[in-house]
Design an enzyme around this catalytic site. Sequence first.
Site, PDB file in Angstrom:
ATOM      1  N   GLY A  12       0.804  -1.221   0.000  1.00 56.19           N
ATOM      2  CA  GLY A  12       0.000   0.000   0.000  1.00 56.19           C
ATOM      3  C   GLY A  12       0.832   1.264   0.000  1.00 56.19           C
ATOM      4  N   GLY A  13       2.055   1.194  -0.526  1.00 50.20           N
ATOM      5  CA  GLY A  13       2.893   2.382  -0.624  1.00 50.20           C
ATOM      6  C   GLY A  13       2.619   3.138  -1.910  1.00 50.20           C
ATOM      7  N   LYS A 192      20.316   1.152 -11.172  1.00 54.65           N
ATOM      8  CA  LYS A 192      20.182   2.590 -11.481  1.00 54.65           C
ATOM      9  C   LYS A 192      19.914   3.409 -10.215  1.00 54.65           C
ATOM     10  CE  LYS A 192      15.601   3.085 -10.923  1.00 54.65           C
ATOM     11  NZ  LYS A 192      14.955   4.035 -10.015  1.00 54.65           N
ATOM     12  N   THR A 249      15.661   8.862 -13.259  1.00 54.10           N
ATOM     13  CA  THR A 249      15.942   9.052 -11.829  1.00 54.10           C
ATOM     14  C   THR A 249      17.224   9.830 -11.555  1.00 54.10           C
ATOM     15  OG1 THR A 249      16.661   6.746 -11.879  1.00 54.10           O
ATOM     16  CG2 THR A 249      14.606   7.175 -10.833  1.00 54.10           C
ATOM     17  N   ARG A 256      13.266   9.451  -5.258  1.00 52.29           N
ATOM     18  CA  ARG A 256      13.600   9.324  -3.848  1.00 52.29           C
ATOM     19  C   ARG A 256      15.108   9.108  -3.687  1.00 52.29           C
ATOM     20  NH1 ARG A 256       9.724   5.154  -0.860  1.00 52.29           N
ATOM     21  NH2 ARG A 256       8.191   6.372  -1.981  1.00 52.29           N
ATOM     22  N   LEU A 275      12.751   5.484   2.827  1.00 51.93           N
ATOM     23  CA  LEU A 275      13.752   4.532   2.332  1.00 51.93           C
ATOM     24  C   LEU A 275      14.038   4.758   0.848  1.00 51.93           C
ATOM     25  CD1 LEU A 275      15.095   1.486   2.744  1.00 51.93           C
ATOM     26  CD2 LEU A 275      13.105   0.880   1.381  1.00 51.93           C
TER      27      LEU A 275
HETATM   28  N1  NDP Z   1       7.726   5.170  -5.754  1.00 51.21           N
HETATM   29  C1  NDP Z   1       7.977   5.026  -7.075  1.00 51.21           C
HETATM   30  O1  NDP Z   1       7.836   5.965  -7.874  1.00 51.21           O
HETATM   31  C2  NDP Z   1       8.417   3.694  -7.601  1.00 51.21           C
HETATM   32  C3  NDP Z   1       8.868   2.693  -6.759  1.00 51.21           C
HETATM   33  N2  NDP Z   1       9.287   1.510  -7.289  1.00 51.21           N
HETATM   34  C4  NDP Z   1       9.757   0.429  -6.434  1.00 51.21           C
HETATM   35  O2  NDP Z   1       8.654  -0.142  -5.759  1.00 51.21           O
HETATM   36  C5  NDP Z   1       9.064  -0.646  -4.494  1.00 51.21           C
HETATM   37  C6  NDP Z   1       8.136  -0.084  -3.431  1.00 51.21           C
HETATM   38  O3  NDP Z   1       8.343   1.312  -3.433  1.00 51.21           O
HETATM   39  P1  NDP Z   1       7.264   2.356  -2.921  1.00 51.21           P
HETATM   40  O4  NDP Z   1       5.879   1.867  -3.097  1.00 51.21           O
HETATM   41  O5  NDP Z   1       7.635   3.646  -3.531  1.00 51.21           O
HETATM   42  O6  NDP Z   1       7.619   2.360  -1.367  1.00 51.21           O
HETATM   43  P2  NDP Z   1       6.864   3.142  -0.213  1.00 51.21           P
HETATM   44  O7  NDP Z   1       7.880   3.455   0.811  1.00 51.21           O
HETATM   45  O8  NDP Z   1       6.045   4.240  -0.788  1.00 51.21           O
HETATM   46  O9  NDP Z   1       5.857   2.053   0.360  1.00 51.21           O
HETATM   47  C7  NDP Z   1       6.287   0.835   0.839  1.00 51.21           C
HETATM   48  C8  NDP Z   1       5.042   0.021   1.173  1.00 51.21           C
HETATM   49  O10 NDP Z   1       5.438  -1.306   1.473  1.00 51.21           O
HETATM   50  C9  NDP Z   1       4.866  -1.649   2.727  1.00 51.21           C
HETATM   51  N3  NDP Z   1       5.736  -2.584   3.402  1.00 51.21           N
HETATM   52  C10 NDP Z   1       6.997  -2.370   3.854  1.00 51.21           C
HETATM   53  N4  NDP Z   1       7.479  -3.495   4.388  1.00 51.21           N
HETATM   54  C11 NDP Z   1       6.506  -4.431   4.269  1.00 51.21           C
HETATM   55  C12 NDP Z   1       6.395  -5.776   4.646  1.00 51.21           C
HETATM   56  N5  NDP Z   1       7.391  -6.414   5.257  1.00 51.21           N
HETATM   57  N6  NDP Z   1       5.237  -6.432   4.372  1.00 51.21           N
HETATM   58  C13 NDP Z   1       4.242  -5.800   3.754  1.00 51.21           C
HETATM   59  N7  NDP Z   1       4.271  -4.513   3.362  1.00 51.21           N
HETATM   60  C14 NDP Z   1       5.392  -3.844   3.635  1.00 51.21           C
HETATM   61  C15 NDP Z   1       4.729  -0.355   3.486  1.00 51.21           C
HETATM   62  O11 NDP Z   1       3.759  -0.544   4.483  1.00 51.21           O
HETATM   63  P3  NDP Z   1       3.668   0.395   5.782  1.00 51.21           P
HETATM   64  O12 NDP Z   1       3.053   1.679   5.298  1.00 51.21           O
HETATM   65  O13 NDP Z   1       2.785  -0.351   6.703  1.00 51.21           O
HETATM   66  O14 NDP Z   1       5.075   0.596   6.293  1.00 51.21           O
HETATM   67  C16 NDP Z   1       4.271   0.560   2.372  1.00 51.21           C
HETATM   68  O15 NDP Z   1       2.906   0.389   2.129  1.00 51.21           O
HETATM   69  C17 NDP Z   1      10.533  -0.222  -4.318  1.00 51.21           C
HETATM   70  O16 NDP Z   1      11.361  -1.310  -4.642  1.00 51.21           O
HETATM   71  C18 NDP Z   1      10.714   0.882  -5.340  1.00 51.21           C
HETATM   72  O17 NDP Z   1      12.045   0.928  -5.830  1.00 51.21           O
HETATM   73  C19 NDP Z   1       9.265   1.268  -8.618  1.00 51.21           C
HETATM   74  C20 NDP Z   1       8.819   2.224  -9.488  1.00 51.21           C
HETATM   75  C21 NDP Z   1       8.355   3.504  -9.038  1.00 51.21           C
HETATM   76  O1  13P Z   2      12.131   3.781  -9.947  1.00 51.33           O
HETATM   77  C1  13P Z   2      11.555   4.833  -9.958  1.00 51.33           C
HETATM   78  C2  13P Z   2      10.996   5.445 -11.163  1.00 51.33           C
HETATM   79  O2  13P Z   2      11.129   4.627 -12.283  1.00 51.33           O
HETATM   80  C3  13P Z   2      11.404   5.579  -8.703  1.00 51.33           C
HETATM   81  O3  13P Z   2      12.646   5.988  -8.319  1.00 51.33           O
HETATM   82  P1  13P Z   2      12.932   6.419  -6.820  1.00 51.33           P
HETATM   83  O4  13P Z   2      12.767   5.168  -5.989  1.00 51.33           O
HETATM   84  O5  13P Z   2      14.316   6.917  -6.850  1.00 51.33           O
HETATM   85  O6  13P Z   2      11.927   7.475  -6.477  1.00 51.33           O
END
Ligand code: NDP
Ligand code: 13P
Length: 328
Positions: A12-13, A192, A249, A256, A275
């Site tokens: 749910g992130g 990356k 990025t 981030r 993170l």
């Molecule tokens: N943000 C972006 O633009 C992009 C991100 N990504 C990748 O996606 C992945 C997730 O990133 P992102 O969504 O941004 O991260 P966020 O920090 O926004 O959210 C992380 C989510 O994961 C949950 N979480 C953390 N640990 C656990 C666990 N052990 N079990 C279940 N849920 C857990 C957190 O829950 P809680 O809130 O309860 O802590 C939160 O909902 C990363 O690897 C990132 O590199 C890829 C493309 C784009």
């Molecule tokens: O991977 C991403 C976009 O493609 C998001 O990058 P950051 O985790 O650095 O925000």
Amino acid sequence: MSETRPVAVLGGGAWGTALAQAQAMAGREVRLWARDADTVEAINQRHENPRYLPGARLNPAVRATGDISAAVAGAGVVLAVTPAQTVSGLCEVLAPQVAADTPVVLCAKGIDAESGRLLSDIAAERLPRNPIAALSGPSFAVDVVAGLPTAVTVAAADVEAAAALAALISTPTLRCYSSDDLAGVEAGGALKNVLAIAAGAVIGAGLGASAQAALVTRGFVELRRIAASFGARQETLMGLSGFGDLFLTCGSGKSRNFAYGEALGRGAALEGMRLAEGVATAAIADRIARERGIDAPITQNVALILDRAITVREAMMALLSRPLKSET
Ligand SMILES: NC(=O)C1=CN([C@@H]2O[C@H](COP(=O)(O)OP(=O)(O)OC[C@H]3O[C@@H](n4cnc5c(N)ncnc54)[C@H](OP(=O)(O)O)[C@@H]3O)[C@@H](O)[C@H]2O)C=CC1
Ligand SMILES: O=C(CO)COP(=O)(O)O
């Protein structure tokens, strides 16, 4: 694989919510699993995720649940979108819940720190009966949740499975190309992030746009060397999940990882910052490069900066004073 079955999104992130939104906007039934009860409530009651995507209005078709078994029951595909270092544990929890033929698409960008293996290796071990794929490419959650267009790559070892999954996940604004180079797509997306920290650090330290461009270009050479040691194909690294995501990025404060590096370079406090996946990846990529005899000085210096063993300026001086050689 049926197009009428729901899409389960685990996490749910920011990225899980954005991917759920993209699927919902394409008219698909979406079940989003979030472990945080407040997030579940905010999504279901107010159609927002204020903690991770403040200000974004979610499609009411995005339905959240705190029950992972309810999220994956009957799903046609599972998108695993928790941070990289939690994927192993997530797959363990998922194994008894998910149907054997349901594809699991890994959307995190990282390398498992404990084992130094790609996430698809870990997932295949934990979920031996499920087809495993990865989704990666230039895609900020804030852009995707707003319905802005982009293109990513969906990779699986089987070329037809990759194409079928890409077609299933594609939406009018999220164009999914397919690839059978799983290692290439995953390694590019993970590595990356380390270079995005480096690029941000250079800008934060006031070293200028020329240094940024030089560092990212030479960093890309390292990325390609390290990725090759995982079996990545070079042409994959030139595509969306390699060069495409690096370009995004390493040049935007919306990243981030870039923002983390920029704060490091400025000497600002890092407490309270979310993170950045590149932090764990820098340490593991540095270790892998050493173990495999790969020349990766930028990765090594990012790891040293993150360890507080060296400043950004000292790292740049160290890189500039290395013996000169022809560019390869
Ligand atoms: N943000 C972006 O633009 C992009 C991100 N990504 C990748 O996606 C992945 C997730 O990133 P992102 O969504 O941004 O991260 P966020 O920090 O926004 O959210 C992380 C989510 O994961 C949950 N979480 C953390 N640990 C656990 C666990 N052990 N079990 C279940 N849920 C857990 C957190 O829950 P809680 O809130 O309860 O802590 C939160 O909902 C990363 O690897 C990132 O590199 C890829 C493309 C784009
Ligand atoms: O991977 C991403 C976009 O493609 C998001 O990058 P950051 O985790 O650095 O925000």
